[in-house]
Design a protein around this motif. Structure first.
Motif, mmCIF file in Angstrom:
data_model
loop_
_atom_site.group_PDB
_atom_site.id
_atom_site.type_symbol
_atom_site.label_atom_id
_atom_site.label_comp_id
_atom_site.label_asym_id
_atom_site.label_seq_id
_atom_site.Cartn_x
_atom_site.Cartn_y
_atom_site.Cartn_z
ATOM 1 N N MET A 120 0.828 -1.200 0.000
ATOM 2 C CA MET A 120 0.000 0.000 0.000
ATOM 3 C C MET A 120 0.869 1.259 0.000
ATOM 4 O O MET A 120 0.542 2.249 -0.676
ATOM 5 N N GLU A 121 1.971 1.255 0.756
ATOM 6 C CA GLU A 121 2.859 2.424 0.773
ATOM 7 C C GLU A 121 3.482 2.649 -0.596
ATOM 8 O O GLU A 121 3.562 3.790 -1.076
ATOM 9 N N MET A 122 3.956 1.576 -1.240
ATOM 10 C CA MET A 122 4.546 1.719 -2.583
ATOM 11 C C MET A 122 3.503 2.218 -3.581
ATOM 12 O O MET A 122 3.787 3.086 -4.415
ATOM 13 N N GLU A 169 0.962 4.030 -3.031
ATOM 14 C CA GLU A 169 0.553 5.410 -2.763
ATOM 15 C C GLU A 169 1.661 6.406 -3.096
ATOM 16 O O GLU A 169 1.404 7.454 -3.700
ATOM 17 N N TYR A 170 2.909 6.095 -2.721
ATOM 18 C CA TYR A 170 3.989 7.066 -2.844
ATOM 19 C C TYR A 170 4.839 6.870 -4.108
ATOM 20 O O TYR A 170 5.550 7.778 -4.513
ATOM 21 N N ASN A 171 4.797 5.685 -4.728
ATOM 22 C CA ASN A 171 5.586 5.481 -5.941
ATOM 23 C C ASN A 171 4.926 4.388 -6.778
ATOM 24 O O ASN A 171 5.474 3.303 -6.948
ATOM 25 N N PRO A 172 3.707 4.641 -7.306
ATOM 26 C CA PRO A 172 2.981 3.579 -8.017
ATOM 27 C C PRO A 172 3.631 3.174 -9.332
ATOM 28 O O PRO A 172 3.459 2.045 -9.785
ATOM 29 N N SER A 173 4.362 4.083 -9.960
ATOM 30 C CA SER A 173 4.927 3.766 -11.275
ATOM 31 C C SER A 173 6.227 2.982 -11.162
ATOM 32 O O SER A 173 6.487 2.064 -11.923
ATOM 33 N N GLY A 174 7.075 3.349 -10.177
ATOM 34 C CA GLY A 174 8.396 2.727 -10.095
ATOM 35 C C GLY A 174 8.418 1.448 -9.290
ATOM 36 O O GLY A 174 9.235 0.567 -9.528
ATOM 37 N N ARG A 175 7.547 1.325 -8.261
ATOM 38 C CA ARG A 175 7.508 0.157 -7.382
ATOM 39 C C ARG A 175 8.885 -0.096 -6.757
ATOM 40 O O ARG A 175 9.442 -1.185 -6.818
ATOM 41 N N TYR A 176 9.450 0.914 -6.119
ATOM 42 C CA TYR A 176 10.682 0.743 -5.350
ATOM 43 C C TYR A 176 10.572 1.626 -4.105
ATOM 44 O O TYR A 176 9.717 2.502 -4.010
ATOM 45 N N VAL A 177 11.455 1.376 -3.145
ATOM 46 C CA VAL A 177 11.408 2.055 -1.849
ATOM 47 C C VAL A 177 11.839 3.509 -2.012
ATOM 48 O O VAL A 177 12.848 3.803 -2.670
ATOM 49 N N VAL A 178 11.071 4.434 -1.434
ATOM 50 C CA VAL A 178 11.406 5.854 -1.462
ATOM 51 C C VAL A 178 11.409 6.373 -0.022
ATOM 52 O O VAL A 178 10.697 5.876 0.839
ATOM 53 N N SER A 179 12.239 7.391 0.191
ATOM 54 C CA SER A 179 12.313 8.017 1.517
ATOM 55 C C SER A 179 11.350 9.190 1.578
ATOM 56 O O SER A 179 11.176 9.922 0.597
ATOM 57 N N GLU A 180 10.725 9.389 2.732
ATOM 58 C CA GLU A 180 9.743 10.454 2.895
ATOM 59 C C GLU A 180 9.855 11.026 4.306
ATOM 60 O O GLU A 180 10.098 10.303 5.276
ATOM 61 N N LEU A 181 9.719 12.364 4.413
ATOM 62 C CA LEU A 181 9.666 13.016 5.723
ATOM 63 C C LEU A 181 8.349 12.619 6.394
ATOM 64 O O LEU A 181 7.277 12.769 5.810
ATOM 65 N N TRP A 182 8.442 12.140 7.663
ATOM 66 C CA TRP A 182 7.280 11.500 8.290
ATOM 67 C C TRP A 182 7.067 12.038 9.698
ATOM 68 O O TRP A 182 8.024 12.232 10.455
ATOM 69 N N ASN A 183 5.810 12.317 10.021
ATOM 70 C CA ASN A 183 5.417 12.714 11.380
ATOM 71 C C ASN A 183 5.010 11.445 12.131
ATOM 72 O O ASN A 183 3.908 10.932 11.957
ATOM 73 N N TYR A 184 5.946 10.903 12.954
ATOM 74 C CA TYR A 184 5.686 9.634 13.651
ATOM 75 C C TYR A 184 4.641 9.790 14.746
ATOM 76 O O TYR A 184 3.986 8.824 15.120
ATOM 77 N N LYS A 185 4.500 10.999 15.285
ATOM 78 C CA LYS A 185 3.519 11.197 16.355
ATOM 79 C C LYS A 185 2.108 11.025 15.815
ATOM 80 O O LYS A 185 1.266 10.387 16.451
ATOM 81 N N GLU A 186 1.820 11.609 14.595
ATOM 82 C CA GLU A 186 0.485 11.526 14.010
ATOM 83 C C GLU A 186 0.406 10.488 12.899
ATOM 84 O O GLU A 186 -0.635 10.329 12.285
ATOM 85 N N ASP A 187 1.530 9.787 12.611
ATOM 86 C CA ASP A 187 1.592 8.728 11.599
ATOM 87 C C ASP A 187 1.090 9.233 10.245
ATOM 88 O O ASP A 187 0.150 8.690 9.661
ATOM 89 N N ARG A 188 1.736 10.290 9.745
ATOM 90 C CA ARG A 188 1.395 10.856 8.434
ATOM 91 C C ARG A 188 2.635 11.533 7.852
ATOM 92 O O ARG A 188 3.673 11.670 8.513
ATOM 93 N N LYS A 189 2.479 11.986 6.581
ATOM 94 C CA LYS A 189 3.557 12.698 5.912
ATOM 95 C C LYS A 189 3.762 14.063 6.572
ATOM 96 O O LYS A 189 2.810 14.785 6.847
ATOM 97 N N ALA A 190 5.016 14.395 6.858
ATOM 98 C CA ALA A 190 5.326 15.645 7.552
ATOM 99 C C ALA A 190 5.439 16.794 6.550
ATOM 100 O O ALA A 190 5.936 16.628 5.432
ATOM 101 N N THR A 191 4.940 17.978 6.952
ATOM 102 C CA THR A 191 5.082 19.171 6.118
ATOM 103 C C THR A 191 6.451 19.792 6.324
ATOM 104 O O THR A 191 7.154 19.538 7.309
ATOM 105 N N LEU A 192 6.843 20.658 5.341
ATOM 106 C CA LEU A 192 8.147 21.343 5.467
ATOM 107 C C LEU A 192 8.176 22.224 6.702
ATOM 108 O O LEU A 192 9.203 22.365 7.375
#
Length: 655
Positions: free
Chosen positions: A607-609, A611-634
């Motif tokens: 599901m993560e692949m 959502e975040y990289n449907p075309s390439g199907r490889y692991v990508v790094s993302e800034l993450w808010n672990y407290k709220e379990d979502r993508k972190a803003t700049l």
């Protein structure tokens, strides 16, 4: 002097002489035994006791002291007579009295010692002690019930309550029965608490033997494939304590692992401590008895001195004076001997002090050596401190660069936000212009249909509306050109923001770890620990670490296969959404082979692949808010970096 008075005086002198003669005889008998001869007399009387010439044990199983026949009490129990004999043997009594009572104490200990039967509690423990002395049980004693009947009702599993199970097990005297629940309801498992003492251990073993005799023990539970509806039970041990699931969690939370020998040793230590306390109390009582005996001796001595003073007043017998002088010489000799012993002890103490002085001199020399080593370590620490200061300065420069980069990115983001607001306003204005143009076009058409070309008024209005329409169209074209320019700038700003996120991910990888509130998460990467735990349960004979690495790498490669698409589309809230296709053959085989935990980890990565990289199907790094379990803003990342930088700066200032 009258004759009667003379006879009376002679009578008094005769009585006194008889008293003195009796004292002389006693003193001669007592003087026959000295302190150095106590051991010989003790052996002599002990042999008489052992040969039966002196009676200690009465016919009614009581005891008496053969050397205290004048006393009223001759019905001692064993412990009282032993205490009586030991106390007088260690007192300041005369040598012969001490020797006789020491012989009685030795005879009681060596030849008449009472044998005590083991307590009922120890007998019970031995009868239920396991063959393996090192086998560990969960303590306080706990039993395990599995396969308890359950019923699915109102969306949850329910079963018998703990009190009901306790009533069914009342034969084994349980303290409490805990029914184990999870998010699905009753698990069909329960834990039975027994009392902490050896009676509780006996009840627990009886509980286990009951189920084993009915072939519903732990071995039957593990060996049978078709377990039926009967309840299985056994006593909790090491493998149950370390097992995963609700049973292991309950056992680890409420108990510890201990062997029977550990508990027996602990109880023995408590008993020894109690015996030691009682022995200390007896010692205090003995000291008090000795003090009373000393006072008694002092009183007796004072009475003897009074008799001696009376004898001195009479001064009638020179022989008695000679004997007193002889006693005085013996007393002086003993004092001289004691002084000699004290002198020898002083010499030995003096030698010990000399040795201690030598040891102190050697320790002083050793301290000088340690002091020199301390100075060398101090110099090394100074060099290290200078190196640390240089490193701190370099770190400060790097922190300033990070802060400057963060401020620049913050300003760029604010500018991008302003541009977005401006674009929204322009879009509203454009839509308003388009609406006005359409309204004008509609009015022109209405005018054309309402009047002919001959009507000058209608024609004039149509000309005015045509001019307005032309102006609005020109205004709309200018606005579209401006919008195109702003769209280009917005796309450029978005590209810059994405580049900023990539730079933050690249530059702050070490700082933004998974342990912090804001971190870098690798979307689509599998957790090797889940595979390791599954391999430990599924493949205990193989090396679980190697097996887990191989399986994790295999399924990470499977996730990258582009032609494998285990998703299906559903409609949620009026929108299309892709979810995992649970009936997929690969996922089903994975679930059967390695269990639910690995299945959940693989589907989550899919599901993560997607959502975040449907075309390439490889692991990508993302800034993450672990407290709220979502993508972190700049903004969140910048605020977190500034906070960490300020905290680090305060700590460095405090140092």
């Amino acid at each position: 002097m009258p004759v009667v008075g003379s006879y009376a005086l002679l009578f008094v002198f005769s009585i006194c002489s008889a008293d003195f003669l009796s004292m002389d005889n006693n003193s001669e008998e007592e003087s026959e035994v000295s302190d150095s001869e106590i051991d010989d007399y003790e052996a002599k009387f002990y042999s008489q006791l052992k040969a039966g010439h002196l009676i200690v044990k009465n016919t009614d199983s009581t005891y008496k002291c053969p050397f205290c026949s004048g006393k009223k009490k001759q019905g001692y129990n064993y412990k009282d007579l032993l205490q009586h004999a030991s106390g007088i043997g260690a007192s300041n009594r005369k040598a012969k009295v001490k020797a006789t009572h020491r012989a009685v104490a030795k005879y009681l200990r060596d030849d008449l010692s009472e044998t005590t039967t083991p307590s009922l509690q120890l007998v019970v423990v031995e009868s239920h002690t396991p063959k393996n002395k090192d086998e560990q049980f969960v303590w306080p004693w706990m039993g395990i019930l599995v396969n308890v009947p359950t019923e699915f009702k109102n969306g949850r599993y329910i079963g018998e309550s703990g009190n009901r199970l306790k009533e069914r097990l009342s034969l084994f005297n349980p303290l409490k029965v805990h029914s184990l629940w999870n998010y699905k309801g009753f698990t069909g498992n329960a834990v039975v608490d027994f009392s902490k003492d050896w009676i509780g251990f006996k009840d627990a073993m009886a509980f286990e033997n009951h189920f084993e005799s009915a072939h519903f023990g732990k071995r039957d539970w593990n060996d049978r494939n078709n377990r039926g509806t009967e309840i299985y039970g056994w006593v909790a041990r090491t493998e149950d304590y370390n097992s995963p699931g609700p049973i292991g969690d309950h056992l680890r939370k409420n108990g510890d692992l201990k062997t029977v020998s550990d508990l027996a040793n602990e109880e023995s230590r408590k008993t020894d401590k109690l015996v030691a306390n009682l022995a200390s109390q007896i010692e205090v009582k003995n000291k008090h008895l000795q003090e009373l005996e000393c006072k008694y001796n002092e009183t007796t001595l004072s009475l003897d001195q009074m008799m001696e003073q009376r004898d001195q007043l009479l001064n009638a017998y020179n022989e008695e004076i000679r004997k007193m002088q002889h006693l005085a010489r013996n007393h002086s000799r003993r004092i001289f001997e004691e002084n000699e012993k004290l002198r020898e002890e002083l010499d030995s103490k003096r030698k010990e002090l000399g040795l201690r002085n030598k040891q102190l001199d050697s320790l002083a020399a050793q301290n000088d050596i340690d002091k020199r080593k301390f100075e060398q370590e101090k110099q090394k620490n100074a060099v290290k401190n200078s190196s640390l200061q240089m490193a701190t300065m370099e770190q400060q420069k790097a922190d300033e660069n990070v802060l400057r980069l963060v401020e620049e990115q913050k300003r760029e983001k604010e500018a991008a936000l302003k541009k977005i607001l401006q674009l929204e306003k322009q879009l509203d204005a454009k839509q308003k212009l388009e609406l006005e143009i359409e309204q004008l076009k509609g009015k022109l058409l209405v005018m054309k249909h309402m009047g002919g070309e001959e009507d000058s008024t209608v024609k004039k209005k149509m000309d005015e509306m045509s001019e307005q329409l032309k102006e609005k169209i020109e205004e709309m074209e200018d606005m579209e050109a401006l919008n195109q320019t702003l769209v280009v700038k917005e796309r450029k700003s978005n590209d810059e923001l994405q580049e900023a996120r990539k730079e933050l991910i690249t530059g702050l990888t070490e700082m933004l770890t998974g342990r912090s509130l804001i971190g870098i998460k690798r979307m689509g990467e599998l957790d090797e620990k889940v595979f390791q735990n599954a391999c430990k349960q599924k493949f205990p004979g193989d090396d679980p670490d190697v097996k887990s690495v191989i399986l994790c790498s295999k399924w990470q490669d499977e996730l990258k296969v582009s032609n494998w698409h285990p998703f299906r589309v559903i409609i949620a809230d009026g929108k299309e959404k892709e979810v995992i296709k649970e009936e997929d053959a690969k996922l089903q085989s994975l679930k059967e082979e390695l269990g639910d935990e690995v299945y959940k980890a693989v589907t989550k990565a899919l599901m993560e692949m997607n959502e975040y990289n449907p075309s390439g199907r490889y692991v990508v790094s993302e800034l993450w808010n672990y407290k709220e379990d979502r993508k972190a803003t700049l903004k969140e990342v910048i605020q977190y970096v500034l906070k960490q930088w300020k905290t680090h700066k305060r700590k460095r200032g405090a140092m």
